[in-house]
Design a protein around this motif. Sequence first.
Motif, PDB file in Angstrom:
ATOM      1  N   VAL A  93       0.846  -1.202   0.000  1.00  0.00           N
ATOM      2  CA  VAL A  93       0.000   0.000   0.000  1.00  0.00           C
ATOM      3  C   VAL A  93       0.881   1.250   0.000  1.00  0.00           C
ATOM      4  O   VAL A  93       0.725   2.150  -0.820  1.00  0.00           O
ATOM      5  CB  VAL A  93      -0.942   0.017   1.232  1.00  0.00           C
ATOM      6  CG1 VAL A  93      -1.685   1.354   1.331  1.00  0.00           C
ATOM      7  CG2 VAL A  93      -1.939  -1.142   1.166  1.00  0.00           C
ATOM      8  N   ASP A  94       1.843   1.273   0.904  1.00  0.00           N
ATOM      9  CA  ASP A  94       2.687   2.470   1.063  1.00  0.00           C
ATOM     10  C   ASP A  94       3.504   2.780  -0.185  1.00  0.00           C
ATOM     11  O   ASP A  94       3.827   3.922  -0.459  1.00  0.00           O
ATOM     12  CB  ASP A  94       3.650   2.287   2.246  1.00  0.00           C
ATOM     13  CG  ASP A  94       2.912   2.185   3.575  1.00  0.00           C
ATOM     14  OD1 ASP A  94       1.731   2.573   3.618  1.00  0.00           O
ATOM     15  OD2 ASP A  94       3.518   1.706   4.558  1.00  0.00           O
ATOM     16  N   HIS A  95       3.900   1.739  -0.926  1.00  0.00           N
ATOM     17  CA  HIS A  95       4.753   1.946  -2.100  1.00  0.00           C
ATOM     18  C   HIS A  95       3.967   1.969  -3.402  1.00  0.00           C
ATOM     19  O   HIS A  95       4.566   1.999  -4.473  1.00  0.00           O
ATOM     20  CB  HIS A  95       5.834   0.858  -2.160  1.00  0.00           C
ATOM     21  CG  HIS A  95       6.906   1.056  -1.127  1.00  0.00           C
ATOM     22  ND1 HIS A  95       6.743   0.668   0.184  1.00  0.00           N
ATOM     23  CD2 HIS A  95       8.128   1.616  -1.207  1.00  0.00           C
ATOM     24  CE1 HIS A  95       7.837   0.988   0.868  1.00  0.00           C
ATOM     25  NE2 HIS A  95       8.682   1.565   0.052  1.00  0.00           N
ATOM     26  N   ASP A  96       2.653   1.939  -3.322  1.00  0.00           N
ATOM     27  CA  ASP A  96       1.843   1.865  -4.548  1.00  0.00           C
ATOM     28  C   ASP A  96       2.385   0.741  -5.441  1.00  0.00           C
ATOM     29  O   ASP A  96       2.590   0.920  -6.638  1.00  0.00           O
ATOM     30  CB  ASP A  96       1.907   3.197  -5.315  1.00  0.00           C
ATOM     31  CG  ASP A  96       0.653   4.042  -5.094  1.00  0.00           C
ATOM     32  OD1 ASP A  96      -0.351   3.503  -4.602  1.00  0.00           O
ATOM     33  OD2 ASP A  96       0.689   5.234  -5.441  1.00  0.00           O
ATOM     34  N   LEU A  98       1.309  -1.738  -6.902  1.00  0.00           N
ATOM     35  CA  LEU A  98       0.308  -2.488  -7.662  1.00  0.00           C
ATOM     36  C   LEU A  98      -0.427  -1.532  -8.578  1.00  0.00           C
ATOM     37  O   LEU A  98      -0.460  -0.330  -8.341  1.00  0.00           O
ATOM     38  CB  LEU A  98      -0.702  -3.152  -6.716  1.00  0.00           C
ATOM     39  CG  LEU A  98      -1.426  -2.205  -5.748  1.00  0.00           C
ATOM     40  CD1 LEU A  98      -2.804  -1.819  -6.277  1.00  0.00           C
ATOM     41  CD2 LEU A  98      -1.544  -2.868  -4.398  1.00  0.00           C
ATOM     42  N   GLN A  99      -0.981  -2.088  -9.629  1.00  0.00           N
ATOM     43  CA  GLN A  99      -1.853  -1.287 -10.486  1.00  0.00           C
ATOM     44  C   GLN A  99      -3.206  -1.971 -10.573  1.00  0.00           C
ATOM     45  O   GLN A  99      -4.089  -1.683  -9.783  1.00  0.00           O
ATOM     46  CB  GLN A  99      -1.205  -1.045 -11.857  1.00  0.00           C
ATOM     47  CG  GLN A  99       0.005  -0.105 -11.746  1.00  0.00           C
ATOM     48  CD  GLN A  99       0.606   0.259 -13.086  1.00  0.00           C
ATOM     49  OE1 GLN A  99      -0.063   0.397 -14.080  1.00  0.00           O
ATOM     50  NE2 GLN A  99       1.923   0.415 -13.115  1.00  0.00           N
ATOM     51  N   ARG A 142       8.507  -1.135  -7.752  1.00  0.00           N
ATOM     52  CA  ARG A 142       7.842  -0.790  -6.497  1.00  0.00           C
ATOM     53  C   ARG A 142       7.616  -2.016  -5.621  1.00  0.00           C
ATOM     54  O   ARG A 142       7.617  -1.922  -4.401  1.00  0.00           O
ATOM     55  CB  ARG A 142       6.505  -0.090  -6.794  1.00  0.00           C
ATOM     56  CG  ARG A 142       6.736   1.290  -7.308  1.00  0.00           C
ATOM     57  CD  ARG A 142       5.518   1.970  -7.856  1.00  0.00           C
ATOM     58  NE  ARG A 142       5.952   3.233  -8.414  1.00  0.00           N
ATOM     59  CZ  ARG A 142       6.076   4.356  -7.710  1.00  0.00           C
ATOM     60  NH1 ARG A 142       5.729   4.377  -6.446  1.00  0.00           N
ATOM     61  NH2 ARG A 142       6.530   5.456  -8.268  1.00  0.00           N
ATOM     62  N   ILE A 143       7.415  -3.149  -6.276  1.00  0.00           N
ATOM     63  CA  ILE A 143       7.236  -4.389  -5.513  1.00  0.00           C
ATOM     64  C   ILE A 143       8.548  -4.727  -4.794  1.00  0.00           C
ATOM     65  O   ILE A 143       8.544  -5.079  -3.603  1.00  0.00           O
ATOM     66  CB  ILE A 143       6.773  -5.540  -6.438  1.00  0.00           C
ATOM     67  CG1 ILE A 143       5.347  -5.253  -6.946  1.00  0.00           C
ATOM     68  CG2 ILE A 143       6.842  -6.886  -5.717  1.00  0.00           C
ATOM     69  CD1 ILE A 143       4.857  -6.175  -8.045  1.00  0.00           C
TER      70      ILE A 143
END
Lengths: 156, 713
Positions: A93-96, A98-99, A142-143
């Motif tokens: 969540v914090d690192h966005d 995912l799309q 981001r992951i």
Amino acid sequence: MEEKVSFELNGKQVEVPLDQDQSLLWVLRTRFNLTGTKYGCGLGYCGSCTVLMNGEPVQACAIYMDIVGGQKITTIEGLAEGEKLHPVQQAFVDHDALQCGYCTPGMIMNAVGLLNRNPNPGREEIISGMEGNLCRCGAHNRIIDAIEAASKVMTK
Amino acid sequence: MNANELEKYKPREDENDTVGRRSFLKRLGGGLIIVFGVGDFSLLNAAEDLSEVDFPEFNGYLRIREDGFVDCFTGKIEMGQGINTSLPQALAEELEVDVFKVNMVMGDTLLCPFDAGTWGSLTTRTHDKLIREAAAEARNVLLDLASERMGVPRGRLVARNGVIYMVLDESRRIAYTELTNGEKIVRGLTVKPELKGPDELKIVGQPFHRRDSLEKVTGKAVFTADIRLPGMLQARILRPPALRSKLVSVDLTGAEALPGVKILREEDFIAVLHPDFEKAGEALAAIKASWEVPESLADDETIFAHILKNADRTRVRFSDGDLETGKKESDILVSEEYHDGYKAHAPIETHAATAVFEKGKLTMWASAQSPFGTQRNVSELLQIPKEQVHLKQILLGGGFGGKIYSQQAEEAARIAKMLEGTPVQLMWTRKEEFMYDRFRSAAVIKVDTGITRDGLIRYFDFNIFNAENRGTILFYKIPHHRTATHEGDKVNPVHTGAWRAPGNSTVTFARESHIDTLAHRIGMDPLEFRLLNMGDQRAINAIKLAAGKFGWTAAKPPSGIGRGIACGEDAGTQVTVIVEVSVDTTTGHVKVNRAVVGQDMGQVVNPQGTIIQAEGCVNMGLGYALTEDVKFNWGEVHSSNFGDYRITTFSMIPDKIETYMVDAMDQPPTGGGEPAIICMGAAVANAVFEACGARVTRLPVTPERVLAALKGD
């Protein structure tokens, strides 16, 4: 008499009729309505169906019910403790990280398994550990960042 | 997607029916409703009572509910691109409410007004301004109501966070929710409400994290195949070995003998049903069928010759000057030919549809980029009125243009109608996803150029075979040029369609690789050569931004590490991507180390979302640049899963992706979902050339092709 298979699912003991031709993926999705575990390829290439078996990540599409007996299965739905997200979920969540979010449950479960095995992985270890999980939206960087961050939180 | 295909998904006359549109508004309860549209709708008089007025063209509406939430209804859908975050930002900015109080209702054909579809990086370009105008108008109406209620002139009131205050005495206030008093007030846009200027923006232009992460990290996010209905059956459909095959004979007895299996048949359409997906699959495998497969005229190696032979419908798209004169003015003439194979969309969620047909009405969830196009196609197939088909809001597990088409929804609808009352779910297997995908076209591009010794391009003859003309806008200043497309009806043995920036990745690969070839031919640095020839100021802004941030220095001799530049235009955005690669010259293996994206895209609504889209373009684009290629023999699609169609994996991505936007907040927004992907093929190929001197002219840039180019093959 119908043969049964019992196992632990997200902390609860469950029992289903044994069908050796059935994969864990579809038992989770159809019998238990645990649809967070996704179908992506059916052949173990994409990792969207990753769950934990005794803390180790496995691809549920390639795990047949005869070997599930007596094991401890954790799916994405069983990861958070009530409202409190698992550190890996929180880091996504914090690192966005995912799309579209379709590969996300599998990514998170594999990352949790990776951190169970290796609480302090280096970037290269994260990359090789996540190589079997596909993301088409391109959230990879981001992951990796999210997993690194979660690792720091979990080893604090 | 060719013109005919696109036509199928455009709104038609009967979709502008005003009765249907008006009924949306009748269905809503109390609150303030503002409708907005692309057409001349915005010229309607706001003072008029609009609840009974015909709306020839409106694309959405918003409702300020009496519980403090704001519903925004739009026919657009969310597939990961993040518009369920950026559109609320635009709305919240002008309405002066919390972004998290905005509830997006998207793509529900009963609740939302018509929208052609979510594609072409269009949402922000077309909807951002509309939503801001509607929200600004809503704020104006609320201020008027407050002024009346409080007995205070409007000029002394200010709206903030869902409350209207008196400027000099903030104890005098009234919340939005108290203003409509249980009534329904419907307004359209006045003649262009005044929007906030670039300096007044508080929410637009600020980075916002996705609003839907929580449901996505907990497994609660519902995609089409996650819908669970009582008594629902899983469907599998009998498929031929190749496209356009004819069923010769079929023996269903093996499948019929299996317990709990139901088989439906309408001529060649045979569906097998069972409550369990795998059991349905076992039954499908028990069917014995023989097929007549059409003769093969091309495969993935011979396709390029096939295209050149059959793409004979030539159209000059634009030209200037005189090519012969341009040739005479040139010192060096260079001709090249570029090839690109078919590419799959390969979203991780395969096409799915869940449907139930009851009392003449179909209710459906479908992974569809065009819910309204799907509604129409399904209603035509079932021969029932459009209003009897209801597509409900659902998240998509990736689209990329591949979910514009509605084949799976039509199949599920057909089955649902035959089942009458029993819900059905159809989820394509990965193999079906590859077989029925509408691939990015294979293409050949021939480019002939003439330059002077000083590096000025004098003529440019660009011939595109089988990739249409998106991305061909010429941002280089060339006095004599011609761009032509060559298409044919019988060229593609597989289905083709819109793949993230349709055709543009191929066109940009050819042009930008060729530009690099020209620069190296006269020994000029590729950056300097581009700047020398570039005419468009926004293109110059983008390349200078990217080169500056990358820290570009003059071209280097081959060292195993190389840098590559590619520039392009898509969806109104000017983009440059620069990558650094390492090439192992013994194996031909290419690894991208770093990517820098520079974009001139006007106003940026959500910088966080924009950066994420650009990162997605880079990473997804590396797949087509390095590994992806559909294998086939005519209608037989051999690529059937991720083992033989390799999309980007973690080990392929750059260590670092940097995205920079030209500061143009005072300009209208342009597209952000597609631009950066178009540069990836050329940026990688150009970097490989600088690294080792291998010029690969066919995508993907595989190790074999690098080694062959090194040997001069």
